[in-house]
Design a protein around this motif. Structure first.
Motif, PDB file in Angstrom:
ATOM      1  N   GLY A  19       6.747 -18.646  30.321  1.00 30.76           N
ATOM      2  CA  GLY A  19       6.085 -18.211  31.541  1.00 30.76           C
ATOM      3  C   GLY A  19       4.587 -18.413  31.429  1.00 30.76           C
ATOM      4  O   GLY A  19       4.023 -18.252  30.348  1.00 30.76           O
ATOM      5  N   GLN A  20       3.961 -18.792  32.538  1.00 30.20           N
ATOM      6  CA  GLN A  20       2.518 -19.044  32.536  1.00 30.20           C
ATOM      7  C   GLN A  20       1.877 -18.386  33.749  1.00 30.20           C
ATOM      8  O   GLN A  20       2.466 -18.341  34.826  1.00 30.20           O
ATOM      9  CB  GLN A  20       2.241 -20.543  32.551  1.00 30.20           C
ATOM     10  CG  GLN A  20       2.789 -21.248  31.338  1.00 30.20           C
ATOM     11  CD  GLN A  20       2.719 -22.756  31.445  1.00 30.20           C
ATOM     12  OE1 GLN A  20       2.398 -23.306  32.473  1.00 30.20           O
ATOM     13  NE2 GLN A  20       3.042 -23.424  30.351  1.00 30.20           N
ATOM     14  N   VAL A  21       0.655 -17.898  33.552  1.00 24.69           N
ATOM     15  CA  VAL A  21      -0.109 -17.266  34.630  1.00 24.69           C
ATOM     16  C   VAL A  21      -1.374 -18.094  34.856  1.00 24.69           C
ATOM     17  O   VAL A  21      -2.004 -18.549  33.902  1.00 24.69           O
ATOM     18  CB  VAL A  21      -0.428 -15.783  34.291  1.00 24.69           C
ATOM     19  CG1 VAL A  21      -1.232 -15.639  33.026  1.00 24.69           C
ATOM     20  CG2 VAL A  21      -1.095 -15.093  35.459  1.00 24.69           C
ATOM     21  N   SER A  22      -1.728 -18.313  36.125  1.00 25.33           N
ATOM     22  CA  SER A  22      -2.862 -19.190  36.455  1.00 25.33           C
ATOM     23  C   SER A  22      -4.214 -18.578  36.105  1.00 25.33           C
ATOM     24  O   SER A  22      -5.156 -19.298  35.811  1.00 25.33           O
ATOM     25  CB  SER A  22      -2.826 -19.566  37.934  1.00 25.33           C
ATOM     26  OG  SER A  22      -2.968 -18.404  38.745  1.00 25.33           O
ATOM     27  N   ASP A  23      -4.334 -17.271  36.149  1.00 23.36           N
ATOM     28  CA  ASP A  23      -5.602 -16.593  35.845  1.00 23.36           C
ATOM     29  C   ASP A  23      -5.633 -16.243  34.360  1.00 23.36           C
ATOM     30  O   ASP A  23      -4.878 -15.397  33.890  1.00 23.36           O
ATOM     31  CB  ASP A  23      -5.723 -15.331  36.692  1.00 23.36           C
ATOM     32  CG  ASP A  23      -7.062 -14.621  36.536  1.00 23.36           C
ATOM     33  OD1 ASP A  23      -7.740 -14.809  35.506  1.00 23.36           O
ATOM     34  OD2 ASP A  23      -7.422 -13.868  37.453  1.00 23.36           O
ATOM     35  N   ARG A  24      -6.525 -16.877  33.608  1.00 22.99           N
ATOM     36  CA  ARG A  24      -6.577 -16.688  32.160  1.00 22.99           C
ATOM     37  C   ARG A  24      -7.120 -15.310  31.760  1.00 22.99           C
ATOM     38  O   ARG A  24      -7.087 -14.947  30.591  1.00 22.99           O
ATOM     39  CB  ARG A  24      -7.411 -17.784  31.501  1.00 22.99           C
ATOM     40  CG  ARG A  24      -6.871 -19.192  31.737  1.00 22.99           C
ATOM     41  CD  ARG A  24      -5.446 -19.374  31.336  1.00 22.99           C
ATOM     42  NE  ARG A  24      -5.323 -19.503  29.886  1.00 22.99           N
ATOM     43  CZ  ARG A  24      -4.186 -19.591  29.252  1.00 22.99           C
ATOM     44  NH1 ARG A  24      -3.059 -19.557  29.910  1.00 22.99           N
ATOM     45  NH2 ARG A  24      -4.147 -19.698  27.955  1.00 22.99           N
ATOM     46  N   GLU A  25      -7.581 -14.523  32.719  1.00 23.65           N
ATOM     47  CA  GLU A  25      -8.016 -13.158  32.432  1.00 23.65           C
ATOM     48  C   GLU A  25      -6.822 -12.202  32.355  1.00 23.65           C
ATOM     49  O   GLU A  25      -6.946 -11.100  31.852  1.00 23.65           O
ATOM     50  CB  GLU A  25      -8.996 -12.660  33.498  1.00 23.65           C
ATOM     51  CG  GLU A  25     -10.314 -13.412  33.533  1.00 23.65           C
ATOM     52  CD  GLU A  25     -11.141 -13.179  32.273  1.00 23.65           C
ATOM     53  OE1 GLU A  25     -11.160 -12.048  31.754  1.00 23.65           O
ATOM     54  OE2 GLU A  25     -11.777 -14.142  31.812  1.00 23.65           O
ATOM     55  N   LEU A  26      -5.691 -12.638  32.886  1.00 26.90           N
ATOM     56  CA  LEU A  26      -4.471 -11.834  32.853  1.00 26.90           C
ATOM     57  C   LEU A  26      -3.610 -12.263  31.668  1.00 26.90           C
ATOM     58  O   LEU A  26      -3.683 -13.395  31.221  1.00 26.90           O
ATOM     59  CB  LEU A  26      -3.680 -12.011  34.148  1.00 26.90           C
ATOM     60  CG  LEU A  26      -4.405 -11.643  35.432  1.00 26.90           C
ATOM     61  CD1 LEU A  26      -3.530 -11.937  36.637  1.00 26.90           C
ATOM     62  CD2 LEU A  26      -4.843 -10.199  35.414  1.00 26.90           C
ATOM     63  N   MET A  27      -2.786 -11.355  31.198  1.00 22.47           N
ATOM     64  CA  MET A  27      -1.904 -11.671  30.075  1.00 22.47           C
ATOM     65  C   MET A  27      -0.457 -11.532  30.525  1.00 22.47           C
ATOM     66  O   MET A  27      -0.043 -10.475  31.012  1.00 22.47           O
ATOM     67  CB  MET A  27      -2.171 -10.736  28.898  1.00 22.47           C
ATOM     68  CG  MET A  27      -1.309 -11.044  27.701  1.00 22.47           C
ATOM     69  SD  MET A  27      -1.718 -10.086  26.218  1.00 22.47           S
ATOM     70  CE  MET A  27      -1.398  -8.419  26.750  1.00 22.47           C
ATOM     71  N   LEU A  28       0.306 -12.614  30.368  1.00 16.83           N
ATOM     72  CA  LEU A  28       1.734 -12.622  30.662  1.00 16.83           C
ATOM     73  C   LEU A  28       2.469 -12.710  29.334  1.00 16.83           C
ATOM     74  O   LEU A  28       2.310 -13.666  28.580  1.00 16.83           O
ATOM     75  CB  LEU A  28       2.093 -13.818  31.543  1.00 16.83           C
ATOM     76  CG  LEU A  28       3.541 -13.905  32.006  1.00 16.83           C
ATOM     77  CD1 LEU A  28       3.903 -12.729  32.912  1.00 16.83           C
ATOM     78  CD2 LEU A  28       3.793 -15.225  32.714  1.00 16.83           C
ATOM     79  N   VAL A  29       3.277 -11.692  29.035  1.00 11.21           N
ATOM     80  CA  VAL A  29       3.974 -11.616  27.751  1.00 11.21           C
ATOM     81  C   VAL A  29       5.478 -11.638  27.987  1.00 11.21           C
ATOM     82  O   VAL A  29       6.009 -10.814  28.741  1.00 11.21           O
ATOM     83  CB  VAL A  29       3.602 -10.320  26.986  1.00 11.21           C
ATOM     84  CG1 VAL A  29       4.345 -10.250  25.661  1.00 11.21           C
ATOM     85  CG2 VAL A  29       2.113 -10.232  26.772  1.00 11.21           C
ATOM     86  N   ASN A  30       6.169 -12.582  27.346  1.00  9.77           N
ATOM     87  CA  ASN A  30       7.616 -12.653  27.422  1.00  9.77           C
ATOM     88  C   ASN A  30       8.219 -11.604  26.497  1.00  9.77           C
ATOM     89  O   ASN A  30       7.784 -11.437  25.366  1.00  9.77           O
ATOM     90  CB  ASN A  30       8.103 -14.052  27.020  1.00  9.77           C
ATOM     91  CG  ASN A  30       9.605 -14.132  27.034  1.00  9.77           C
ATOM     92  OD1 ASN A  30      10.251 -13.916  26.029  1.00  9.77           O
ATOM     93  ND2 ASN A  30      10.150 -14.414  28.196  1.00  9.77           N
ATOM     94  N   LEU A  31       9.227 -10.886  26.970  1.00 12.18           N
ATOM     95  CA  LEU A  31       9.843  -9.812  26.202  1.00 12.18           C
ATOM     96  C   LEU A  31      11.184 -10.190  25.574  1.00 12.18           C
ATOM     97  O   LEU A  31      11.794  -9.368  24.898  1.00 12.18           O
ATOM     98  CB  LEU A  31      10.048  -8.587  27.106  1.00 12.18           C
ATOM     99  CG  LEU A  31       8.792  -8.039  27.774  1.00 12.18           C
ATOM    100  CD1 LEU A  31       9.153  -6.893  28.698  1.00 12.18           C
ATOM    101  CD2 LEU A  31       7.774  -7.614  26.737  1.00 12.18           C
ATOM    102  N   ASP A  32      11.630 -11.424  25.799  1.00  7.85           N
ATOM    103  CA  ASP A  32      12.934 -11.850  25.292  1.00  7.85           C
ATOM    104  C   ASP A  32      12.785 -12.519  23.932  1.00  7.85           C
ATOM    105  O   ASP A  32      12.138 -13.545  23.805  1.00  7.85           O
ATOM    106  CB  ASP A  32      13.590 -12.824  26.275  1.00  7.85           C
ATOM    107  CG  ASP A  32      13.789 -12.196  27.633  1.00  7.85           C
ATOM    108  OD1 ASP A  32      14.508 -11.183  27.697  1.00  7.85           O
ATOM    109  OD2 ASP A  32      13.210 -12.696  28.612  1.00  7.85           O
ATOM    110  N   LEU A  33      13.413 -11.933  22.933  1.00 11.20           N
ATOM    111  CA  LEU A  33      13.360 -12.498  21.592  1.00 11.20           C
ATOM    112  C   LEU A  33      14.394 -13.600  21.439  1.00 11.20           C
ATOM    113  O   LEU A  33      15.461 -13.555  22.042  1.00 11.20           O
ATOM    114  CB  LEU A  33      13.625 -11.418  20.547  1.00 11.20           C
ATOM    115  CG  LEU A  33      12.574 -10.324  20.438  1.00 11.20           C
ATOM    116  CD1 LEU A  33      13.039  -9.273  19.440  1.00 11.20           C
ATOM    117  CD2 LEU A  33      11.241 -10.909  20.012  1.00 11.20           C
TER     118      LEU A  33
END
Length: 100
Positions: A19-33
């Motif tokens: 997953g990717q977010v366009s605003d680099r000030e935000l953090m998108l974290v994947n929770l699936d191991l």
């Protein structure tokens, strides 16, 4: 593979590959191991994320799900259907799911 390379792969899967977010000030974290027993089905058809805004202002961002490839990813925020462009209040987080 060299010493420490495994951590780099885990970080890539956690922060950018699925997953990717366009605003680099935000953090998108994947929770699936990545589970070795289910590697043939990786990535799962439902991915879970946390989107975090640590800044003192509300921000808008587009979400992309590269793991969906040519399929359309349906996004939901806290269990409710959502568009790919999200508004995130200041210093807050949301639970985001993508299904494809």
């Amino acid at each position: 593979m060299g010493y420490g390379a495994g951590e780099s792969i885990w970080m890539y899967l956690m922060f950018e590959a699925l997953g990717q977010v366009s605003d680099r000030e935000l953090m998108l974290v994947n929770l699936d191991l990545l589970d070795a027993a289910h590697m043939r089905e990786f990535p799962p058809r439902k991915l879970n994320f946390i989107l975090y805004n640590p800044t003192p202002i509300a921000r808008s961002a587009d979400i992309k799900i590269p793991a969906a490839k040519e399929r359309t990813a349906r996004l939901s925020v806290n269990g409710k259907a959502s568009e790919a462009t999200l508004q995130l209040p200041r210093q807050s987080f949301i639970q985001l799911a993508a299904e494809f």
